[in-house]
Design a protein around this motif. Structure first.
Motif, PDB file in Angstrom:
ATOM      1  N   LYS A  92       0.595  -1.445  -0.161  1.00 44.38           N
ATOM      2  CA  LYS A  92      -0.203   0.304   0.044  1.00 44.38           C
ATOM      3  C   LYS A  92       0.850   1.083  -0.109  1.00 44.38           C
ATOM      4  CE  LYS A  92      -3.777   2.295   2.331  1.00 44.38           C
ATOM      5  NZ  LYS A  92      -4.462   2.347   3.830  1.00 44.38           N
ATOM      6  N   PHE A  93       2.075   1.511   0.595  1.00 44.80           N
ATOM      7  CA  PHE A  93       2.903   2.563   0.837  1.00 44.80           C
ATOM      8  C   PHE A  93       3.379   2.948  -0.568  1.00 44.80           C
ATOM      9  CE2 PHE A  93       7.006   3.904   1.349  1.00 44.80           C
ATOM     10  CZ  PHE A  93       6.861   4.925   1.400  1.00 44.80           C
ATOM     11  N   VAL A  94       3.867   1.315  -0.890  1.00 42.72           N
ATOM     12  CA  VAL A  94       4.821   1.735  -2.124  1.00 42.72           C
ATOM     13  C   VAL A  94       4.042   2.071  -3.738  1.00 42.72           C
ATOM     14  CG1 VAL A  94       6.404   0.328  -3.979  1.00 42.72           C
ATOM     15  CG2 VAL A  94       7.069  -0.208  -1.795  1.00 42.72           C
ATOM     16  N   LEU A  95       2.568   1.346  -3.576  1.00 42.25           N
ATOM     17  CA  LEU A  95       1.742   1.765  -4.486  1.00 42.25           C
ATOM     18  C   LEU A  95       0.732   2.317  -4.472  1.00 42.25           C
ATOM     19  CD1 LEU A  95       1.722  -2.433  -5.450  1.00 42.25           C
ATOM     20  CD2 LEU A  95       3.024  -0.928  -6.508  1.00 42.25           C
ATOM     21  N   GLY A  96       0.329   2.923  -3.782  1.00 40.75           N
ATOM     22  CA  GLY A  96      -0.103   4.243  -3.109  1.00 40.75           C
ATOM     23  C   GLY A  96      -0.073   5.022  -2.584  1.00 40.75           C
ATOM     24  N   SER A  97       1.544   5.706  -2.688  1.00 40.65           N
ATOM     25  CA  SER A  97       2.195   7.019  -2.359  1.00 40.65           C
ATOM     26  C   SER A  97       2.262   7.698  -3.639  1.00 40.65           C
ATOM     27  CB  SER A  97       3.457   7.026  -2.685  1.00 40.65           C
ATOM     28  OG  SER A  97       3.755   5.683  -0.936  1.00 40.65           O
ATOM     29  N   SER A  98       1.735   9.018  -3.739  1.00 40.46           N
ATOM     30  CA  SER A  98       1.772  10.184  -4.433  1.00 40.46           C
ATOM     31  C   SER A  98       3.267  10.235  -5.730  1.00 40.46           C
ATOM     32  CB  SER A  98       1.493  11.089  -4.147  1.00 40.46           C
ATOM     33  OG  SER A  98       2.479  11.996  -3.166  1.00 40.46           O
ATOM     34  N   ASP A  99       3.047  10.486  -6.938  1.00 42.98           N
ATOM     35  CA  ASP A  99       3.853  10.167  -7.832  1.00 42.98           C
ATOM     36  C   ASP A  99       5.193  11.202  -7.500  1.00 42.98           C
ATOM     37  OD1 ASP A  99       3.241   8.293  -9.422  1.00 42.98           O
ATOM     38  OD2 ASP A  99       1.957   9.241 -10.227  1.00 42.98           O
ATOM     39  N   ASP A 100       4.799  11.898  -6.889  1.00 42.40           N
ATOM     40  CA  ASP A 100       5.803  12.512  -6.646  1.00 42.40           C
ATOM     41  C   ASP A 100       6.564  12.683  -4.924  1.00 42.40           C
ATOM     42  OD1 ASP A 100       4.021  13.468  -4.218  1.00 42.40           O
ATOM     43  OD2 ASP A 100       4.639  15.216  -4.228  1.00 42.40           O
ATOM     44  N   VAL A 101       6.094  11.378  -4.751  1.00 42.60           N
ATOM     45  CA  VAL A 101       6.764  10.686  -3.654  1.00 42.60           C
ATOM     46  C   VAL A 101       7.794   9.357  -4.296  1.00 42.60           C
ATOM     47  CG1 VAL A 101       7.348  10.120  -0.899  1.00 42.60           C
ATOM     48  CG2 VAL A 101       5.662  11.893  -2.024  1.00 42.60           C
ATOM     49  N   ILE A 102       6.598   8.390  -4.038  1.00 41.18           N
ATOM     50  CA  ILE A 102       7.615   7.601  -4.749  1.00 41.18           C
ATOM     51  C   ILE A 102       6.640   6.964  -5.966  1.00 41.18           C
ATOM     52  CG2 ILE A 102       7.376   4.445  -4.826  1.00 41.18           C
ATOM     53  CD1 ILE A 102       8.567   6.319  -2.468  1.00 41.18           C
ATOM     54  N   TYR A 380      11.899  -1.675  -4.073  1.00 41.58           N
ATOM     55  CA  TYR A 380      10.414  -2.516  -4.660  1.00 41.58           C
ATOM     56  C   TYR A 380       8.828  -3.414  -3.833  1.00 41.58           C
ATOM     57  CZ  TYR A 380      10.553  -6.812  -7.557  1.00 41.58           C
ATOM     58  OH  TYR A 380      10.332  -7.773  -8.292  1.00 41.58           O
ATOM     59  N   TRP A 381       8.552  -3.343  -4.063  1.00 41.49           N
ATOM     60  CA  TRP A 381       7.262  -4.634  -3.896  1.00 41.49           C
ATOM     61  C   TRP A 381       6.757  -5.660  -4.618  1.00 41.49           C
ATOM     62  CZ3 TRP A 381       4.040  -6.691  -7.182  1.00 41.49           C
ATOM     63  CH2 TRP A 381       3.301  -5.891  -7.837  1.00 41.49           C
ATOM     64  N   ILE A 411     -10.210 -10.787   0.852  1.00 41.01           N
ATOM     65  CA  ILE A 411      -9.103 -10.264   0.343  1.00 41.01           C
ATOM     66  C   ILE A 411      -9.023  -8.821   0.217  1.00 41.01           C
ATOM     67  CG2 ILE A 411      -7.460 -10.037  -1.089  1.00 41.01           C
ATOM     68  CD1 ILE A 411      -8.694 -12.327  -3.171  1.00 41.01           C
ATOM     69  N   PRO A 412      -7.883  -8.530   1.265  1.00 45.55           N
ATOM     70  CA  PRO A 412      -7.480  -7.247   1.480  1.00 45.55           C
ATOM     71  C   PRO A 412      -7.703  -5.970   0.708  1.00 45.55           C
ATOM     72  CG  PRO A 412      -7.070  -8.895   3.989  1.00 45.55           C
ATOM     73  CD  PRO A 412      -7.354  -9.166   2.234  1.00 45.55           C
ATOM     74  N   PRO A 413      -7.228  -5.521   0.555  1.00 42.52           N
ATOM     75  CA  PRO A 413      -6.522  -4.150  -0.647  1.00 42.52           C
ATOM     76  C   PRO A 413      -4.785  -4.312  -0.777  1.00 42.52           C
ATOM     77  CG  PRO A 413      -7.867  -2.785   0.664  1.00 42.52           C
ATOM     78  CD  PRO A 413      -7.672  -4.049   1.740  1.00 42.52           C
ATOM     79  N   PHE A 414      -4.257  -4.352  -1.761  1.00 43.82           N
ATOM     80  CA  PHE A 414      -2.977  -4.408  -1.771  1.00 43.82           C
ATOM     81  C   PHE A 414      -2.879  -5.360  -1.163  1.00 43.82           C
ATOM     82  CE2 PHE A 414      -4.422   0.145  -1.771  1.00 43.82           C
ATOM     83  CZ  PHE A 414      -3.602   0.759  -2.920  1.00 43.82           C
ATOM     84  N   SER A 415      -3.144  -6.955  -1.484  1.00 42.36           N
ATOM     85  CA  SER A 415      -2.816  -8.237  -0.978  1.00 42.36           C
ATOM     86  C   SER A 415      -2.965  -8.788  -2.631  1.00 42.36           C
ATOM     87  CB  SER A 415      -3.613  -9.124   0.260  1.00 42.36           C
ATOM     88  OG  SER A 415      -3.195  -7.809   0.896  1.00 42.36           O
ATOM     89  N   TYR A 416      -3.780  -8.943  -2.923  1.00 44.23           N
ATOM     90  CA  TYR A 416      -3.840  -9.648  -4.380  1.00 44.23           C
ATOM     91  C   TYR A 416      -3.352  -9.286  -5.715  1.00 44.23           C
ATOM     92  CZ  TYR A 416      -5.209 -12.835  -8.110  1.00 44.23           C
ATOM     93  OH  TYR A 416      -4.982 -13.915  -8.996  1.00 44.23           O
ATOM     94  N   LEU A 417      -1.923  -8.933  -6.082  1.00 44.18           N
ATOM     95  CA  LEU A 417      -2.111  -8.703  -7.146  1.00 44.18           C
ATOM     96  C   LEU A 417      -1.235  -8.462  -8.486  1.00 44.18           C
ATOM     97  CD1 LEU A 417       0.686  -6.284  -3.492  1.00 44.18           C
ATOM     98  CD2 LEU A 417      -1.491  -5.758  -5.683  1.00 44.18           C
ATOM     99  N   PHE A 419      -1.912  -7.885 -11.363  1.00 49.61           N
ATOM    100  CA  PHE A 419      -1.853  -7.070 -12.006  1.00 49.61           C
ATOM    101  C   PHE A 419      -1.385  -5.792 -11.105  1.00 49.61           C
ATOM    102  CE2 PHE A 419      -5.679  -9.450 -13.368  1.00 49.61           C
ATOM    103  CZ  PHE A 419      -4.975 -10.238 -14.870  1.00 49.61           C
ATOM    104  N   GLY A 420      -1.031  -5.334 -10.536  1.00 43.76           N
ATOM    105  CA  GLY A 420      -0.602  -4.634  -9.740  1.00 43.76           C
ATOM    106  C   GLY A 420      -1.545  -3.955  -8.828  1.00 43.76           C
ATOM    107  N   ALA A 421      -1.294  -2.584  -8.392  1.00 45.77           N
ATOM    108  CA  ALA A 421      -2.497  -1.938  -8.296  1.00 45.77           C
ATOM    109  C   ALA A 421      -1.974  -0.326  -7.699  1.00 45.77           C
ATOM    110  CB  ALA A 421      -2.359  -2.209  -5.814  1.00 45.77           C
ATOM    111  N   GLY A 422      -3.069  -0.012  -7.487  1.00 49.23           N
ATOM    112  CA  GLY A 422      -2.363   1.748  -7.061  1.00 49.23           C
ATOM    113  C   GLY A 422      -3.133   2.648  -8.538  1.00 49.23           C
ATOM    114  N   SER A 423      -2.290   4.007  -8.554  1.00 44.87           N
ATOM    115  CA  SER A 423      -2.835   4.602 -10.391  1.00 44.87           C
ATOM    116  C   SER A 423      -1.931   4.304 -11.718  1.00 44.87           C
ATOM    117  CB  SER A 423      -2.333   6.030 -10.635  1.00 44.87           C
ATOM    118  OG  SER A 423      -1.508   6.157 -10.182  1.00 44.87           O
ATOM    119  N   HIS A 424      -0.993   3.130 -11.376  1.00 46.61           N
ATOM    120  CA  HIS A 424      -0.422   2.788 -12.346  1.00 46.61           C
ATOM    121  C   HIS A 424      -0.541   1.281 -12.484  1.00 46.61           C
ATOM    122  CE1 HIS A 424       2.063   5.971 -13.447  1.00 46.61           C
ATOM    123  NE2 HIS A 424       2.361   6.510 -11.983  1.00 46.61           N
ATOM    124  N   ASN A 425      -1.384   0.638 -11.921  1.00 46.62           N
ATOM    125  CA  ASN A 425      -1.802  -1.130 -12.144  1.00 46.62           C
ATOM    126  C   ASN A 425      -2.189  -0.622 -13.009  1.00 46.62           C
ATOM    127  OD1 ASN A 425      -4.903   1.302 -12.520  1.00 46.62           O
ATOM    128  ND2 ASN A 425      -5.860  -1.356 -12.202  1.00 46.62           N
TER     129      ASN A 425
END
Length: 481
Positions: A92-102, A380-381, A411-417, A419-425
């Motif tokens: 969640k931290f890696v894939l959900g962070s804003s693009d100006d941070v991660i 890396y996730w 299944i909790p969010p960001f657990s079955y991936l 196809f990735g997750a977040g805005s760049h799924n």
């Protein structure tokens, strides 16, 4: 991988990269960076990581480091210091962070092959613009229009293959099928051009997870040369379609390439050619190998598990039995009936995810769980951090498609991936589903087969494939005319 590099050239490259790496690392010395090993200078632990992947032991490679350093640890991959963050909250931290941070920015090898302006790299309004236009071709209401064409293409290809061979290599066949479906249906590329481009796409993809050593003979060098040839061949097609669009001969809804050419940004300006070619290459690579992997693994699993095979066969034959009238081609409604077949695919993607994980990049100093992640470091996730977690998936080492049926425990969010997750799924997940189900439907409908090497193992290079190419002996199904 590095034995064929001239010694002097390697020395020069090593010194140059060492200077860059030293600058990155010197800044981190006063910070509380995660524990771990950066491995050898420049190479880091890249070779060990790739070796573990080839042996399908990436999960063990990660678990070994988690046991030593915890769920957040440092290493060095593809020429850059890297922080691995394992687990659902880490995803969640890696894939959900804003693009100006991660940021979604990838290592040099991926940027050089896929392009710096693909939707995997774009951020902000430009990312939303390009992604939104591409999704017009990949949403379910559009995919409905592709089913019959895809079914015909798969059927024709398989019948031709059987006519010419009694044994086939499934990996080769599925790569060709996935490639043909993408080039034909999404981009409307003619057969001669498809054939010319195919080998270069295969070469380009092999270079994605390699060391960024651009010297003659290396995988990275060959991949860049192949990408350059792809761009050289696609530019005349782009120019022709741009002219046809301006004359009204062609509509932007005809294919994804024409759509990209017709896009206008907030200033009413067209996209640069680099943006279009980068996204052309990216979509081909992303939709081709991930789908080919899943389709191959489905055949591999059906070859080895009689119970699963029988249930898939029963479901597919029932669909044919219920077909009414003179309908010969697969329909969208029939695709939706393939519920068990898709659960098998979902469970395969949990246990052997096409995408092992993914790189991001810290664009500014940030922190996670008390550890500092310096600006410029990769992050890396990894899918296995949650896919094989017994607290998320009960008895995770057991193949059980029913876990995706009427789930009592969501299944909790960001657990079955897969196809990735977040805005760049992955924007092509539904396209991959339809391609896979169409292919498996035709395969079990038309043929019976047996695996020639029952003990064949899985290897990642970087996608997971049967190590020998999955050769099978194949024959027409007895009850088919």
């Amino acid at each position: 991988m590095v034995n064929d590099i001239p010694f002097i050239g390697l020395c020069i490259l090593t010194l140059s990269l060492a200077f860059v790496l030293r600058k990155l690392l010197s800044k981190s010395q006063t910070k509380n960076v995660p524990k771990g090993s950066l491995g050898y200078p420049i190479i880091g632990e890249t070779l060990e990581f790739l070796r573990a992947q080839r042996q399908d032991k990436g999960y063990e490679w990660i678990q070994e480091r988690v046991s030593k350093y915890g769920s957040v640890f440092k290493t060095s991959l593809m020429g850059s210091p890297t922080v691995f963050i394992i687990g659902q909250q880490g995803n969640k931290f890696v894939l959900g962070s804003s693009d100006d941070v991660i940021s979604a920015k990838k290592p040099t090898t991926l940027q050089k092959i896929l392009g710096k302006q693909s939707i995997a790299e774009l951020v902000g309004t430009r990312h939303r613009l390009v992604k939104g236009e591409m999704l017009k071709f990949l949403k379910p209401e559009c995919l409905q229009n592709y089913v019959k064409k895809m079914d015909e293409l798969v059927n024709t290809t398989l019948l031709k293959e059987l006519k010419e061979n009694k044994t086939i290599e499934v990996v080769r066949l599925m790569k060709k099928l996935a490639y043909d479906m993408t080039s034909n249906i999404l981009f409307d590329i003619d057969q001669p051009t498809r054939e010319i481009l195919f080998a270069d796409f295969i070469t380009s993809f092999k270079a994605i997870h390699s060391l960024p050593i651009n010297l003659p003979g290396t995988s990275f060098w060959r991949g860049q040369k192949a990408r350059a040839r792809i761009v050289e061949k696609i530019l005349p097609i782009m120019n022709k379609r741009r002219e046809e669009l301006s004359k009204g001969v062609l509509n932007s809804t005809n294919d994804m390439l024409s759509c990209l050419l017709a896009i206008r940004d907030e200033n009413d300006e067209p996209l640069d050619d680099d943006v279009i070619t980068d996204n052309f290459v990216f979509i081909f690579v992303a939709s081709h190998d991930t789908s080919a992997t899943l389709m191959t693994l489905m055949i591999w699993k059906l070859s080895r598990d009689q119970e699963v095979y029988n249930k898939v066969l029963e479901e597919q034959m029932e669909i044919l039995k219920q077909r009414k009238g003179n309908e010969e081609r697969l329909t969208w409604g029939e695709i939706q009936k393939m519920k068990y077949t898709w659960r098998v695919a979902q469970e395969l993607m949990r246990m052997i995810p096409p995408l092992f994980g993914g790189f991001r990049k810290a664009l500014k100093d940030t922190s996670y769980q008390g550890y500092d992640i310096p600006k410029g470091w990769q992050v890396y996730w990894a899918s296995c951090g949650t896919h094989m977690n017994k607290d998320i998936f009960e008895n995770p080492h057991k193949f059980d498609p029913s876990r995706f049926e009427n789930q009592t425990k969501s299944i909790p969010p960001f657990s079955y991936l897969p196809f990735g997750a977040g805005s760049h799924n992955c924007i092509g997940n539904e396209f991959a589903r339809v391609k896979t189900l169409t292919t498996i439907h035709n395969f079990v409908k038309l043929y019976e087969w047996s695996q020639l090497n029952p003990k064949e193992t899985i290897t990642r290079q970087p996608m997971p494939y049967p190590s020998l190419g999955l050769p099978i002996e194949i024959k027409p199904r007895c009850n088919m005319s």
